[in-house]
Enzyme design. Sequence first.
Site, mmCIF file in Angstrom:
data_model
loop_
_atom_site.group_PDB
_atom_site.id
_atom_site.type_symbol
_atom_site.label_atom_id
_atom_site.label_comp_id
_atom_site.label_asym_id
_atom_site.label_seq_id
_atom_site.Cartn_x
_atom_site.Cartn_y
_atom_site.Cartn_z
ATOM 1 N N LYS A 69 0.805 -1.227 0.000
ATOM 2 C CA LYS A 69 0.000 0.000 0.000
ATOM 3 C C LYS A 69 0.840 1.280 0.000
ATOM 4 C CE LYS A 69 -4.134 -2.022 2.099
ATOM 5 N NZ LYS A 69 -5.170 -1.898 3.138
ATOM 6 N N ASP A 105 -10.287 2.413 2.316
ATOM 7 C CA ASP A 105 -10.392 1.633 3.557
ATOM 8 C C ASP A 105 -11.227 2.347 4.622
ATOM 9 O OD1 ASP A 105 -8.960 -0.670 2.840
ATOM 10 O OD2 ASP A 105 -7.038 0.265 3.319
ATOM 11 N N GLY A 130 -3.889 0.878 18.018
ATOM 12 C CA GLY A 130 -2.888 0.658 16.979
ATOM 13 C C GLY A 130 -2.509 1.967 16.322
ATOM 14 N N GLY A 132 -0.264 1.896 13.290
ATOM 15 C CA GLY A 132 0.419 1.569 12.039
ATOM 16 C C GLY A 132 -0.379 2.070 10.845
ATOM 17 N N THR A 156 3.571 1.181 21.453
ATOM 18 C CA THR A 156 4.654 2.158 21.397
ATOM 19 C C THR A 156 4.004 3.545 21.377
ATOM 20 O OG1 THR A 156 5.844 0.579 20.021
ATOM 21 C CG2 THR A 156 6.756 2.809 20.137
ATOM 22 N N SER A 158 5.045 6.563 21.377
ATOM 23 C CA SER A 158 5.559 7.606 20.477
ATOM 24 C C SER A 158 4.929 7.510 19.090
ATOM 25 C CB SER A 158 7.086 7.516 20.374
ATOM 26 O OG SER A 158 7.458 6.252 19.875
ATOM 27 N N ARG A 159 4.640 6.295 18.635
ATOM 28 C CA ARG A 159 3.991 6.150 17.310
ATOM 29 C C ARG A 159 2.582 6.711 17.349
ATOM 30 N NH1 ARG A 159 4.105 0.510 14.333
ATOM 31 N NH2 ARG A 159 3.995 1.739 12.432
ATOM 32 N N MET A 215 -10.661 -4.961 12.825
ATOM 33 C CA MET A 215 -10.512 -4.783 11.378
ATOM 34 C C MET A 215 -10.136 -6.091 10.681
ATOM 35 S SD MET A 215 -9.098 -0.855 11.273
ATOM 36 C CE MET A 215 -8.311 -1.019 9.714
HETATM 37 P P1 ATR Z 1 -0.276 -2.184 9.724
HETATM 38 O O1 ATR Z 1 0.072 -1.536 8.419
HETATM 39 O O2 ATR Z 1 -0.983 -3.481 9.603
HETATM 40 O O3 ATR Z 1 -0.965 -1.260 10.656
HETATM 41 P P2 ATR Z 1 2.230 -1.807 11.133
HETATM 42 O O4 ATR Z 1 2.443 -0.472 10.543
HETATM 43 O O5 ATR Z 1 3.378 -2.765 11.268
HETATM 44 O O6 ATR Z 1 1.140 -2.641 10.346
HETATM 45 O O7 ATR Z 1 1.546 -1.597 12.568
HETATM 46 C C1 ATR Z 1 1.206 -2.670 13.375
HETATM 47 C C2 ATR Z 1 0.439 -2.149 14.557
HETATM 48 O O8 ATR Z 1 0.028 -3.255 15.378
HETATM 49 C C3 ATR Z 1 1.241 -1.246 15.471
HETATM 50 O O9 ATR Z 1 0.347 -0.346 16.097
HETATM 51 C C4 ATR Z 1 1.810 -2.251 16.477
HETATM 52 O O10 ATR Z 1 2.201 -1.683 17.718
HETATM 53 P P3 ATR Z 1 3.687 -1.018 17.852
HETATM 54 O O11 ATR Z 1 3.601 0.296 17.116
HETATM 55 O O12 ATR Z 1 3.874 -0.853 19.294
HETATM 56 O O13 ATR Z 1 4.621 -1.989 17.211
HETATM 57 C C5 ATR Z 1 0.602 -3.115 16.667
HETATM 58 N N1 ATR Z 1 0.859 -4.457 17.211
HETATM 59 C C6 ATR Z 1 1.387 -5.519 16.556
HETATM 60 N N2 ATR Z 1 1.413 -6.597 17.358
HETATM 61 C C7 ATR Z 1 0.860 -6.230 18.538
HETATM 62 C C8 ATR Z 1 0.575 -6.896 19.779
HETATM 63 N N3 ATR Z 1 0.867 -8.194 19.958
HETATM 64 N N4 ATR Z 1 -0.009 -6.201 20.773
HETATM 65 C C9 ATR Z 1 -0.323 -4.898 20.589
HETATM 66 N N5 ATR Z 1 -0.072 -4.202 19.461
HETATM 67 C C10 ATR Z 1 0.504 -4.864 18.447
#
Ligand code: ATR
Length: 268
Positions: A69, A105, A130, A132, A156, A158-159, A215
């Site tokens: 994407k 989306d 989330g 990401g 995280t 900060s994100r 989602m």
């Molecule tokens: P996507 O494009 O699918 O959103 P991404 O940019 O890699 O993928 O983001 C993944 C998201 O899922 C992030 O918010 C991640 O948290 P971090 O930013 O802290 O990494 C979150 N995530 C993935 N596995 C997780 C888990 N087991 N528990 C909580 N959050 C999770």
Amino acid sequence: MAAMTDRYAVFGHPIAHSKSPHIHAAFARQTGQDMTYEAILAPLDGFAASVAQFIVVGGRGANITVPFKEQAFALANRLSPRAQRAGAVNTLLFDADGILGDNTDGAGLVADLTRNLNCPLAGKRILLVGAGGAARGVIEPLLDQKPSALVIANRTVSRAQELAGLFGHGVTACGFDAADTPFDLVINATAASLAGELPPLSPRVFTADTLAYDMMYGRDTPFLSFARTHGAATADGLGMLVEQAAEAFYLWRGVRPDTAPVIAALRA
Ligand code: ATR
């Protein structure tokens, strides 16, 4: 000379289990559109070349899924405002002016929530879990519905803060431990469900009036069963999948398919 049937495709890696060909075939039948729609496995290092090849053989548009994407965003020479804000593209339109990138989306999520699940968002408190790409893609369309609050909670912090900063006032950010008051709607946009994991949310975000939305689709995720245990109503992302497809179909063909029978058939 007979006109060529318009070709569409979804590009991803992996792609074998995509439901998009089935969904768009159903839309095309329903609306009498002469078109084909296929699934294309693009090599991880060959997305742009794969799209270029598809255009040469008559491709008119495409859906883009994981992990392309952001590359689709870079490939487009024009972007819709919603794709611009999402920082990612899930729909491409090929025309004489080149490649238009769009992102359906968020519109798909909002359509599923408001029309299919009868969950109006104006004045509601929304917790988006989330930070990401999946989360970013839905923020603007959620804000357009005028919720009273949109809180982004992420492992995280900060994100989450960076993401909230892109959208300005009305959006706040926190870590999981700080999200501990009730919300009307809790959306899981993390990748945790893919791994069968539960984001460590406080049960206090859920009440009997909360809708918990994952989602991800196709299975009862740890997030949904946790929410249900704490009294919330639940929904998976199958409706969002069909609605984002309908929005792409409308961009390509100018016709809005009826999504309800397609969602019902996929559930059956
Ligand atoms: P996507 O494009 O699918 O959103 P991404 O940019 O890699 O993928 O983001 C993944 C998201 O899922 C992030 O918010 C991640 O948290 P971090 O930013 O802290 O990494 C979150 N995530 C993935 N596995 C997780 C888990 N087991 N528990 C909580 N959050 C999770």
